[in-house]
Design a protein around this motif. Structure first.
Motif, PDB file in Angstrom:
ATOM      1  N   SER A  12      36.671 146.711  46.462  1.00 31.23           N
ATOM      2  CA  SER A  12      36.661 148.092  45.958  1.00 31.23           C
ATOM      3  C   SER A  12      36.916 149.120  47.059  1.00 31.23           C
ATOM      4  O   SER A  12      37.270 150.253  46.770  1.00 31.23           O
ATOM      5  N   ARG A  13      36.734 148.737  48.323  1.00 33.72           N
ATOM      6  CA  ARG A  13      36.978 149.691  49.423  1.00 33.72           C
ATOM      7  C   ARG A  13      38.347 149.477  50.078  1.00 33.72           C
ATOM      8  O   ARG A  13      38.645 150.058  51.123  1.00 33.72           O
ATOM      9  N   ALA A  14      39.154 148.608  49.469  1.00 32.82           N
ATOM     10  CA  ALA A  14      40.545 148.413  49.901  1.00 32.82           C
ATOM     11  C   ALA A  14      40.696 148.007  51.366  1.00 32.82           C
ATOM     12  O   ALA A  14      41.622 148.424  52.054  1.00 32.82           O
ATOM     13  N   HIS A  15      39.791 147.158  51.833  1.00 33.26           N
ATOM     14  CA  HIS A  15      39.910 146.636  53.205  1.00 33.26           C
ATOM     15  C   HIS A  15      41.145 145.761  53.367  1.00 33.26           C
ATOM     16  O   HIS A  15      41.808 145.810  54.396  1.00 33.26           O
ATOM     17  N   ASN A  16      41.432 144.927  52.333  1.00 27.65           N
ATOM     18  CA  ASN A  16      42.529 143.954  52.468  1.00 27.65           C
ATOM     19  C   ASN A  16      43.896 144.603  52.658  1.00 27.65           C
ATOM     20  O   ASN A  16      44.801 143.992  53.217  1.00 27.65           O
ATOM     21  N   ILE A  17      44.045 145.837  52.144  1.00 26.29           N
ATOM     22  CA  ILE A  17      45.322 146.514  52.383  1.00 26.29           C
ATOM     23  C   ILE A  17      45.167 147.585  53.476  1.00 26.29           C
ATOM     24  O   ILE A  17      46.039 148.431  53.665  1.00 26.29           O
ATOM     25  N   ALA A  18      44.044 147.533  54.173  1.00 30.78           N
ATOM     26  CA  ALA A  18      43.769 148.432  55.297  1.00 30.78           C
ATOM     27  C   ALA A  18      43.842 149.909  54.916  1.00 30.78           C
ATOM     28  O   ALA A  18      44.246 150.754  55.719  1.00 30.78           O
ATOM     29  N   ALA A  19      43.439 150.220  53.677  1.00 33.16           N
ATOM     30  CA  ALA A  19      43.410 151.619  53.254  1.00 33.16           C
ATOM     31  C   ALA A  19      41.978 152.156  53.258  1.00 33.16           C
ATOM     32  O   ALA A  19      41.744 153.307  52.906  1.00 33.16           O
ATOM     33  N   ASN A  47      30.193 149.049  40.066  1.00 41.53           N
ATOM     34  CA  ASN A  47      29.307 149.044  38.896  1.00 41.53           C
ATOM     35  C   ASN A  47      29.818 148.112  37.798  1.00 41.53           C
ATOM     36  O   ASN A  47      29.123 147.877  36.818  1.00 41.53           O
ATOM     37  N   GLY A  48      31.027 147.634  37.943  1.00 50.57           N
ATOM     38  CA  GLY A  48      31.581 146.729  36.935  1.00 50.57           C
ATOM     39  C   GLY A  48      31.910 145.376  37.532  1.00 50.57           C
ATOM     40  O   GLY A  48      31.679 145.126  38.723  1.00 50.57           O
ATOM     41  N   ILE A  49      32.406 144.480  36.678  1.00 43.99           N
ATOM     42  CA  ILE A  49      32.914 143.189  37.135  1.00 43.99           C
ATOM     43  C   ILE A  49      34.305 143.050  36.530  1.00 43.99           C
ATOM     44  O   ILE A  49      34.454 143.022  35.308  1.00 43.99           O
ATOM     45  N   ASN A  50      35.312 143.020  37.399  1.00 46.74           N
ATOM     46  CA  ASN A  50      36.693 143.097  36.940  1.00 46.74           C
ATOM     47  C   ASN A  50      37.179 141.763  36.365  1.00 46.74           C
ATOM     48  O   ASN A  50      37.542 140.842  37.105  1.00 46.74           O
ATOM     49  N   ALA A  51      37.171 141.667  35.025  1.00 46.43           N
ATOM     50  CA  ALA A  51      37.580 140.424  34.357  1.00 46.43           C
ATOM     51  C   ALA A  51      39.016 140.061  34.727  1.00 46.43           C
ATOM     52  O   ALA A  51      39.347 138.881  34.873  1.00 46.43           O
ATOM     53  N   GLY A  52      39.867 141.069  34.903  1.00 46.52           N
ATOM     54  CA  GLY A  52      41.284 140.827  35.187  1.00 46.52           C
ATOM     55  C   GLY A  52      41.505 140.178  36.540  1.00 46.52           C
ATOM     56  O   GLY A  52      42.227 139.184  36.657  1.00 46.52           O
ATOM     57  N   THR A  53      40.883 140.731  37.581  1.00 49.56           N
ATOM     58  CA  THR A  53      41.122 140.138  38.906  1.00 49.56           C
ATOM     59  C   THR A  53      40.412 138.792  39.041  1.00 49.56           C
ATOM     60  O   THR A  53      40.882 137.914  39.753  1.00 49.56           O
ATOM     61  N   TYR A  54      39.276 138.621  38.328  1.00 48.44           N
ATOM     62  CA  TYR A  54      38.630 137.303  38.355  1.00 48.44           C
ATOM     63  C   TYR A  54      39.515 136.247  37.695  1.00 48.44           C
ATOM     64  O   TYR A  54      39.657 135.132  38.211  1.00 48.44           O
ATOM     65  N   LEU A  55      40.119 136.593  36.559  1.00 44.32           N
ATOM     66  CA  LEU A  55      40.989 135.609  35.906  1.00 44.32           C
ATOM     67  C   LEU A  55      42.188 135.289  36.802  1.00 44.32           C
ATOM     68  O   LEU A  55      42.570 134.122  36.966  1.00 44.32           O
ATOM     69  N   ALA A  56      42.765 136.325  37.429  1.00 45.34           N
ATOM     70  CA  ALA A  56      43.884 136.095  38.343  1.00 45.34           C
ATOM     71  C   ALA A  56      43.429 135.260  39.541  1.00 45.34           C
ATOM     72  O   ALA A  56      44.156 134.386  40.021  1.00 45.34           O
ATOM     73  N   ASN A  57      42.212 135.525  40.003  1.00 42.71           N
ATOM     74  CA  ASN A  57      41.658 134.770  41.123  1.00 42.71           C
ATOM     75  C   ASN A  57      41.537 133.282  40.767  1.00 42.71           C
ATOM     76  O   ASN A  57      41.923 132.412  41.549  1.00 42.71           O
ATOM     77  N   PHE A  58      41.041 133.011  39.552  1.00 44.31           N
ATOM     78  CA  PHE A  58      40.949 131.613  39.107  1.00 44.31           C
ATOM     79  C   PHE A  58      42.341 130.978  39.053  1.00 44.31           C
ATOM     80  O   PHE A  58      42.559 129.877  39.572  1.00 44.31           O
ATOM     81  N   LEU A  59      43.280 131.672  38.430  1.00 44.51           N
ATOM     82  CA  LEU A  59      44.615 131.095  38.235  1.00 44.51           C
ATOM     83  C   LEU A  59      45.376 130.935  39.553  1.00 44.51           C
ATOM     84  O   LEU A  59      46.236 130.055  39.682  1.00 44.51           O
ATOM     85  N   SER A  60      45.057 131.774  40.544  1.00 44.74           N
ATOM     86  CA  SER A  60      45.835 131.777  41.785  1.00 44.74           C
ATOM     87  C   SER A  60      45.674 130.478  42.583  1.00 44.74           C
ATOM     88  O   SER A  60      46.437 130.214  43.500  1.00 44.74           O
ATOM     89  N   GLN A  61      44.685 129.637  42.226  1.00 41.43           N
ATOM     90  CA  GLN A  61      44.511 128.366  42.945  1.00 41.43           C
ATOM     91  C   GLN A  61      45.541 127.305  42.513  1.00 41.43           C
ATOM     92  O   GLN A  61      45.700 126.287  43.167  1.00 41.43           O
ATOM     93  N   PHE A  62      46.222 127.551  41.376  1.00 38.23           N
ATOM     94  CA  PHE A  62      47.177 126.546  40.884  1.00 38.23           C
ATOM     95  C   PHE A  62      48.591 126.873  41.367  1.00 38.23           C
ATOM     96  O   PHE A  62      48.880 128.004  41.749  1.00 38.23           O
ATOM     97  N   GLY A  65      44.708 138.502  42.268  1.00 36.45           N
ATOM     98  CA  GLY A  65      43.562 137.605  42.353  1.00 36.45           C
ATOM     99  C   GLY A  65      43.072 137.340  43.763  1.00 36.45           C
ATOM    100  O   GLY A  65      41.978 136.789  43.940  1.00 36.45           O
ATOM    101  N   VAL A  66      43.853 137.716  44.775  1.00 37.55           N
ATOM    102  CA  VAL A  66      43.417 137.489  46.152  1.00 37.55           C
ATOM    103  C   VAL A  66      43.364 138.823  46.910  1.00 37.55           C
ATOM    104  O   VAL A  66      42.310 139.291  47.306  1.00 37.55           O
ATOM    105  N   THR A  67      44.530 139.463  47.080  1.00 35.02           N
ATOM    106  CA  THR A  67      44.596 140.673  47.908  1.00 35.02           C
ATOM    107  C   THR A  67      43.763 141.819  47.332  1.00 35.02           C
ATOM    108  O   THR A  67      43.038 142.501  48.062  1.00 35.02           O
ATOM    109  N   LEU A  68      43.874 142.053  46.014  1.00 34.69           N
ATOM    110  CA  LEU A  68      43.189 143.210  45.426  1.00 34.69           C
ATOM    111  C   LEU A  68      41.846 142.834  44.795  1.00 34.69           C
ATOM    112  O   LEU A  68      41.119 143.685  44.309  1.00 34.69           O
ATOM    113  N   HIS A  69      41.515 141.545  44.803  1.00 29.31           N
ATOM    114  CA  HIS A  69      40.313 141.062  44.121  1.00 29.31           C
ATOM    115  C   HIS A  69      39.042 141.372  44.907  1.00 29.31           C
ATOM    116  O   HIS A  69      38.994 141.156  46.117  1.00 29.31           O
ATOM    117  N   ASP A  70      38.027 141.880  44.193  1.00 27.45           N
ATOM    118  CA  ASP A  70      36.697 142.086  44.766  1.00 27.45           C
ATOM    119  C   ASP A  70      36.768 142.858  46.087  1.00 27.45           C
ATOM    120  O   ASP A  70      36.166 142.472  47.077  1.00 27.45           O
TER     121      ASP A  70
END
Ligand SMILES: [Zn+2]
Length: 464
Positions: free
Chosen positions: A309-316, A273-288, A302-307
């Protein structure tokens, strides 16, 4: 005794709104910076609880303040106790308000203000339900306690104390969620991941700050970075904003660049229901090409925990038939070149998963992880009278039929009672603005809730 609860509630509207306005005007946000022995949560939450109790005194109830973090209003006598659990603290206002957050403002029948929906409005509607009972001369066959906590939005200081020192109520409800009724709540676990302060050469992350609470999707994020080419960085950011659902701005400051991102605040129980400003900013910065701990921090957020919400990337990721999906919110993200970094995540999980499974999976992607808090899943059977009686009242008053109880990711005080449910006061179809800017409740909904609470307390009070 036959009482027309709906028309009765209308008679109390003016008094109710006057009282609610007083409660809203107390900025009862937990304030750790100004905590004292007397006011362990800062003064605001205690003052709001005392104001609530003062209404009870005024109306002739027995009131008890156990300490400065919890109190109750009592009516009736008996071996059994019906408990109603509300809270007088509120979330921080955050930005983006069109009205003054700590001043109740009614526009087109909608009452705006922090706490109108969570939980001063509903808690006071339950209080008026109780007051209507007394005012009508009804004698309950059991003891009724309206318990007012002051730290629901953080650690439940106060309400936990109540349950440490007072007997377990027979049954009860918390008017701190939505209608029709919630008889199951997911487990709730919060973790802190820490990072050192090692930084890069070409790119330096001087500061990163996003999020106020683990139980909120951060609506804002800011960072201060040193780059190898400010113009290239600014262009990349403009391009990023074009391609992603966030707004922002960027400006050069000294030899660095300050960058802001705006997403959308929301309650952690449904991060989508939200848009996570924190992980988006980290996502942008993670390319540098940051390096060291700064890079680890940005890659994880910005990558593993970004976008995810169901925690697929950490297999939880996990789904239960009755209780639904495990969800993850990244609530607080901080980094400074002197103190290092931290990421606080909050998980809501159904039966079938566990806090240990989540912790183990987080440890696979981060070196330094601690569990900060944990509550197991909670469930009350559908045929328990606390479920069936309340749903019966709800159906009678709303005209809805075949209403089913729900399971949610939100943790309410109800889980502290073996036979506790959450009941109201957000009606289906009314926008959920809890924890958000411009929080509101329609006045008509609050009065409808008051009538439902009145009849519910009446029905339960006759069980003796
Ligand atoms: Zn609440």
């Amino acid at each position: 005794m036959t009482i027309d609860w709906k028309s009765l509630a209308n008679n109390y509207q003016e008094d109710y709104l006057a009282d609610l306005s007083e409660l809203i005007s107390i900025a009862s946000v937990r304030d750790d910076d100004n905590a004292t022995d007397e006011y362990p949560l800062g003064e605001g939450p205690t003052k709001a609880m005392e104001k609530f109790l003062s209404f009870g005194e005024r109306d002739g109830f027995k009131t008890v303040k156990l300490d400065n973090t919890v109190g109750y209003i009592e009516y009736g006598e008996g071996d059994k106790t019906l408990a109603i659990q509300s809270h007088a603290d509120v979330m921080p206002a955050g930005d983006g308000w069109k009205t003054e957050p700590f001043e109740m403002t009614i526009i087109d029948g909608l009452a705006y203000g922090r706490g109108t929906s969570d939980d001063k409005g509903p808690g006071l509607a339950a209080y008026y339900g109780l007051w209507m009972l007394k005012d009508q001369g009804v004698t309950p066959k059991l003891k009724i306690r309206l318990i007012i906590g002051t730290d629901e939005e953080s650690d439940w200081t106060g309400m936990k104390h109540y349950f440490d020192v007072e007997p377990q109520p027979t049954f009860g409800f918390s008017p701190d969620a939505e209608f029709p009724l919630i008889n199951g709540e997911k487990g709730n676990a919060t973790y802190e991941i820490k990072f050192g302060s090692k930084n890069g050469e070409e790119f330096r992350l001087k500061n990163f700050d996003s999020g106020l609470r683990t139980n909120m999707v951060p609506g804002k994020a800011e960072a201060l970075v040193e780059t190898d080419d400010n113009q290239k960085f600014v262009d990349a950011f403009t391009d990023y904003l074009d391609k992603n659902p966030v707004a922002g701005d960027v400006k050069a400051i000294g030899d660095g660049v300050s960058v802001h991102v705006t997403g959308k605040q929301a309650h952690a129980m449904e991060p989508n229901n939200g848009i996570n400003a924190g992980t988006y900013l980290a996502n942008f910065l993670s390319q540098f090409s940051f390096s060291g701990d700064a890079e680890k921090f940005l890659k994880l957020a910005g990558v593993t925990l970004h976008d995810d919400s169901r925690a697929h990337n950490i297999a939880a990721n996990y789904t239960d038939d009755v209780m639904g999906d495990l969800t993850m919110n990244v609530g607080i993200l901080k980094f400074s070149e002197t103190d290092g970094g931290l990421i606080n995540t909050n998980f809501r999980y159904p039966k079938g998963s566990s806090d240990e499974i989540i912790l183990n999976n987080l440890k696979k992607v981060a070196d330094d992880v601690d569990e900060l808090s944990h509550m197991v899943p909670h469930y009350v059977a559908k045929d328990d009278p606390i479920v069936s009686t309340l749903l019966g009242v709800y159906e009678r008053q709303t005209g809805e039929t075949n209403v089913e109880p729900e399971v949610v990711g939100g943790g309410t005080y109800a889980r502290l009672m073996d036979r506790g449910v959450a009941f109201g006061a957000l009606f289906p179809g009314t926008e959920d603005t809890m924890h958000q800017a411009n929080e509101f409740q329609p006045v008509s909904d609050l009065i409808k809730a008051m009538a439902i609470y009145g009849e519910s307390i009446y029905e339960l009070s006759q069980e003796g």
